[in-house]
Design an enzyme around this catalytic site. Structure first.
Site, PDB file in Angstrom:
ATOM      1  N   ASP A 242       0.876  -1.167   0.000  1.00 14.64           N
ATOM      2  CA  ASP A 242       0.000   0.000   0.000  1.00 14.64           C
ATOM      3  C   ASP A 242       0.913   1.216   0.000  1.00 14.64           C
ATOM      4  O   ASP A 242       1.520   1.542   1.015  1.00 14.64           O
ATOM      5  CB  ASP A 242      -0.901  -0.036   1.238  1.00 14.64           C
ATOM      6  CG  ASP A 242      -1.746   1.235   1.383  1.00 14.64           C
ATOM      7  OD1 ASP A 242      -1.670   2.117   0.500  1.00 14.64           O
ATOM      8  OD2 ASP A 242      -2.469   1.337   2.393  1.00 14.64           O
TER       9      ASP A 242
ATOM     10  N   LYS B 219       2.885  11.274  -2.999  1.00 10.69           N
ATOM     11  CA  LYS B 219       1.847  10.678  -3.841  1.00 10.69           C
ATOM     12  C   LYS B 219       0.955  11.728  -4.501  1.00 10.69           C
ATOM     13  O   LYS B 219       0.409  11.522  -5.577  1.00 10.69           O
ATOM     14  CB  LYS B 219       1.000   9.739  -2.978  1.00 10.69           C
ATOM     15  CG  LYS B 219       0.013   8.870  -3.740  1.00 10.69           C
ATOM     16  CD  LYS B 219      -0.647   7.908  -2.767  1.00 10.69           C
ATOM     17  CE  LYS B 219      -1.658   7.008  -3.421  1.00 10.69           C
ATOM     18  NZ  LYS B 219      -2.215   6.053  -2.438  1.00 10.69           N
TER      19      LYS B 219
ATOM     20  N   ASP C 278     -13.153   5.419   1.274  1.00 15.24           N
ATOM     21  CA  ASP C 278     -11.714   5.412   1.547  1.00 15.24           C
ATOM     22  C   ASP C 278     -11.170   6.842   1.506  1.00 15.24           C
ATOM     23  O   ASP C 278     -10.979   7.410   0.439  1.00 15.24           O
ATOM     24  CB  ASP C 278     -11.030   4.526   0.486  1.00 15.24           C
ATOM     25  CG  ASP C 278      -9.521   4.445   0.666  1.00 15.24           C
ATOM     26  OD1 ASP C 278      -8.967   5.143   1.551  1.00 15.24           O
ATOM     27  OD2 ASP C 278      -8.885   3.678  -0.079  1.00 15.24           O
TER      28      ASP C 278
END
Lengths: 196, 633
Positions: free
Chosen positions: B26, B92, B213
């Site tokens: 992840d 990210k 999420d």
């Protein structure tokens, strides 16, 4: 019948898996013309058992999906990708009554864009204007949406009657083509009611 | 049916005995994890940073000449306050984004390299210039080597998770980072799907679930149907630039107030805001930078951000055929930001269900990824499950007039392919520009541009005769490849879309929110362009007919057709698509009789010894043939 690339046994041209060795097979060259009903084990028809369709889609996905071939040869991986692509397309076509009916007509040799009747086009323009006015004035759209849904359902019923009872398939295609107009209309109405 | 069987202890396959392992990773905005399925079939997260499974996604770059100059994880985070510019946090958010992206102008302490290279580049450790893919690769390299230490075997393959709402550019960038870190990327797996996999296995439940999420930098919503071990994703939605970091920044703005903004003070304010936010999960008020912050104050600050997730949820529910969440069996919370109490309350409100959070929201995604890695590499996987995922955004091509023609609609099950035939617009045209776009809007300018290429070598033919077939194929990773082929000559070109930058915030916001707001305007714009193109086509065809067969008309007839053409020409200068449309119809009707006479002349000629085939192919111009088809039906 043609030979399985792996074990050489004779297998039907449209078989995704070899009946003898169960290896995934390359899809037929002219795949666009393929019977999507047959791919999922159904006879072509207007009505379809949807839970059964879902079940068969899951079963075939389990056998054909690229995840099942992650360790296989590049050739088998390619076949798996191509077959799964076809499977997903067939499932998408069959689970939707409009796409399913279109495919059915295509299998019966009715192709090409049907010419819409001027009366219908005029009616569509009127309906759109009413929708636009309602949107501008902020009036509730429920009534208009219900009317459009009723027209859509009625049209689909007419198509069904023509297809099932051996009526004029060209006429069926023309009525079916109206579905796009209804869908677009309902989408536009929904865009408003989603309050985005 | 059970999704998995736990092996008897005696039969347990000892993965440790193998020489290499496949892991699930992840790669998160805030923290990254690595997880593996061992002999008992259970995924577990490996402790990779000071005894914790969470490796902060922070990379510090020291002086390049010194050994060990690159530090990752907690050690790097401790250096962030002292070296704010040389320590990259939340990289990210920059994946697959261009240097012109608004992300580079948000509150941050970084120094960006100048120049308009396609990708964002950070200047770190003095002279060094690194891009987000390289920074991410450092995190993956750290995860890999630390996992190898824990396991005592080599780690060469991985399933890496990405937000479901990542576009093609962001997926490509992630895959590239994996390769840079020396990993074979078995699969890019959508984070909510991974979480559902971990939950589905744990609960052995069936039904339709929503996965909400909210991570450090991204928000995803997925609706899945789970039956007999098949996880079928019905719809996804989200915002790839919305997460807990934005909560931190919103609060940091308040903490900074009028203070001077240096890289250091900004870093301190963001860190203080983050700490305050975390403490306020349980506390009613806390001290931050010498100021009291209450939970109510935090909640008021982040309210608009949380509400941004609501629209995505409602749209995904509608796309999945469960409007308003009726028929939903559960909602799963994933991502550290769902720990914020206001987020939990909001989810309960939107879905009308008590959300599930029994698996650690930080670890659940990596656990699902490990299961998928096992599925893809084991001779006899521990779980008999299959994931069927979808495309998050529609894929299309630019057509005449700057319109986006969608070939693959959002939420289509992958792998999938679609083809469309295009033709040339001008006589003798030998090349065709293929412009691939991603997004929901009608106009290309409002969509995200993925790639442009030119198909050359088309034989010079009259307009409308060349046939260029463009085929899109989306693989199981959600990555697109495009092939364009001229059907007459077989000239073909294909590319895997490799964009150099990502969606900008502006574009995302436009695509996500405005697509529905502007649906009406889009339709108007599309109708106008469609009608203009059609008008030009029919005017050209009619003119050709007049040039070749004008002698078939009486003077008044000729004048009447010319007048109809002139008013149509004038209408195309305006913006009234209704008017253009009705004038096209008028010209169409007005010249029907003329068309019939032209047709009769053709047949007459054919009967006089010319074959019909000859007539079809060349006796009259291709434009005339087109005019027939335009006029005849």
């Amino acid at each position: 019948m043609i030979a399985c690339w792996s074990c050489g046994a004779a297998r039907p041209v449209n078989a995704a898996l070899c009946p003898a060795c169960n290896k995934v097979q390359p899809p037929p060259a002219a795949f666009t013309a393929r019977d999507k009903f047959a791919f999922l084990g159904f006879d072509p028809g207007f009505d379809l058992d949807l839970p059964m369709l879902e079940e068969r889609f899951r079963q075939l996905s389990r056998k054909l999906h690229p995840d099942r071939f992650a360790r296989a040869s590049p050739q088998e991986r390619r076949f798996s990708l191509e077959q799964t692509t076809l499977l997903n397309d067939a499932y998408k076509t069959l689970r939707d009554p409009v796409r399913r009916a279109e495919h059915l007509l295509q299998l019966r040799g009715v192709t090409g864009e049907p010419k819409m009747s001027p009366a219908f086009l005029e009616e569509t323009i009127d309906d759109r204007e009413k929708l636009l006015e309602a949107k501008m004035s902020g009036a509730p759209l429920d009534e208009l949406v219900r009317a459009a849904q009723a027209k859509r359902d009625e049209a689909l019923k007419q198509v069904r009657a023509l297809v099932v009872d051996g009526g004029d398939l060209r006429q069926a295609a023309e009525i079916l083509a109206r579905m796009k107009y209804y869908a677009r209309y309902l989408d536009e109405a929904a865009g408003k009611s989603a309050e985005l | 049916m059970a999704f998995f069987e736990i092996s008897e202890p005696g039969e347990a396959r000892t993965k440790e005995a193998c020489s290499t392992a496949a892991v699930g990773i992840d790669l998160g905005t805030t923290n990254s994890l690595v997880s593996i399925v061992l002999g008992d079939g259970k995924p577990r997260a490996l402790e990779v940073d000071e005894g914790s499974p969470l490796l902060p996604s922070v990379v510090h770059y020291g002086t390049p000449s010194e050994p060990g100059s690159i530090v990752v994880g907690r050690a790097a985070r401790r250096l962030a306050a002292e070296f704010p510019r040389d320590t990259i946090v939340s990289v990210k958010r920059f994946m697959g984004r261009s240097s012109a992206d608004p992300e580079t102008r948000r509150l941050s302490p970084y120094q960006f390299a100048p120049g308009d290279s396609g990708v964002v580049r950070f200047v770190v450790g003095g002279e060094r210039v690194v891009n987000p893919v390289e920074v991410s690769a450092e995190i993956l390299r750290a995860l890999r080597s630390r996992a190898e230490e824990r396991l005592g075997i080599k780690v060469q393959q991985a399933v890496i998770t990405v937000p479901a709402y990542f576009d093609d550019a962001q997926r490509q960038a992630t895959k590239e980072a994996g390769r840079l870190a020396g990993l074979e990327v078995l699969r890019l797996l959508n984070e909510p799907t991974a979480a559902a996999l971990a939950y589905g296995l744990d609960k052995r439940s069936q039904g339709t679930f929503a996965v909400y999420d909210l991570g450090g930098g991204t928000f995803d919503i997925s609706i899945l149907k789970l039956i007999d071990g098949v996880f079928e994703v019905k719809a996804v939605g989200g915002d790839s630039a919305l997460g807990g970091d934005d909560f931190d920044r919103a609060l940091a703005e308040i903490l900074l107030g009028d203070r001077e903004r240096t890289p250091r003070s900004v870093r301190e304010a963001i860190d203080a805001a983050k700490a305050a936010k975390e403490q306020l999960t349980t506390a009613g008020s806390v001290q931050a930078l010498g100021r009291t912050v209450t939970r109510a104050e935090l909640e008021a600050t982040i309210k608009p951000l949380i509400e941004k997730t609501g629209n995505c949820c409602r749209r995904a529910l509608r796309d999945a055929g469960v409007p308003d969440g009726k028929g939903l069996d559960g909602v799963i919370l994933v991502g550290g930001s769902t720990r914020v109490p206001a987020v939990g309350r909001f989810v309960r409100e939107v879905f009308g269900l008590e959300p599930l959070a029994d698996i650690d929201p930080d670890e659940v995604v990596a656990m699902g990824a490990a299961v998928q890695a096992d599925l893809l590499t084991s001779e006899s996987p521990q779980h008999d499950v299959l994931l069927l995922d979808v495309t998050p955004l529609s894929l299309g091509l630019e057509t005449m007039g700057g319109l986006a023609e969608k070939l693959i609609l959002r939420n289509t099950t992958i792998p999938t392919s679609a083809g469309q035939e295009f033709t040339t617009f001008a006589d003798g045209q030998t090349g065709m520009d293929i412009h691939v776009v991603q997004g929901e809007r009608e106009l290309v300018a409002d969509c995200r541009s993925l790639a442009k290429f030119t198909l050359g070598g088309i034989p010079p033919l009259p307009a409308g005769l060349a046939r260029v077939k463009v085929i899109f194929q989306v693989d199981a990773d959600g990555i697109l490849s495009v092939t364009a082929r001229e059907e007459l000559t077989g000239v073909s070109q294909s590319i895997t879309v490799k964009p150099s930058h990502g969606l900008t915030d502006d574009e995302i916001e436009r695509m996500l929110l405005a697509s529905i707001e502007n649906a009406e305007a889009d339709v108007q714009a599309r109708l106008l362009i469609d009608n203009r193109v059609e008008a030009q086509r029919i005017l050209k065809a009619a003119q050709d007919q007049l040039d070749h067969n004008g002698d078939l008309l009486t003077r008044p007839e000729l004048e009447s057709i010319e007048a109809a053409m002139q008013s149509l020409r004038e209408a195309t200068q305006g913006k009234d698509h209704h008017l253009i449309h009705s004038l096209i119809e008028k010209l169409d009707h007005g010249s029907a009789d003329f068309a019939k006479r032209v047709m009769d002349r053709g047949i007459e000629r054919a009967l006089k010894g010319h074959s019909v085939g000859e007539f079809d192919q060349g006796e009259i111009s291709p434009h005339a043939q087109k005019a027939y088809s335009a006029l005849k039906d």
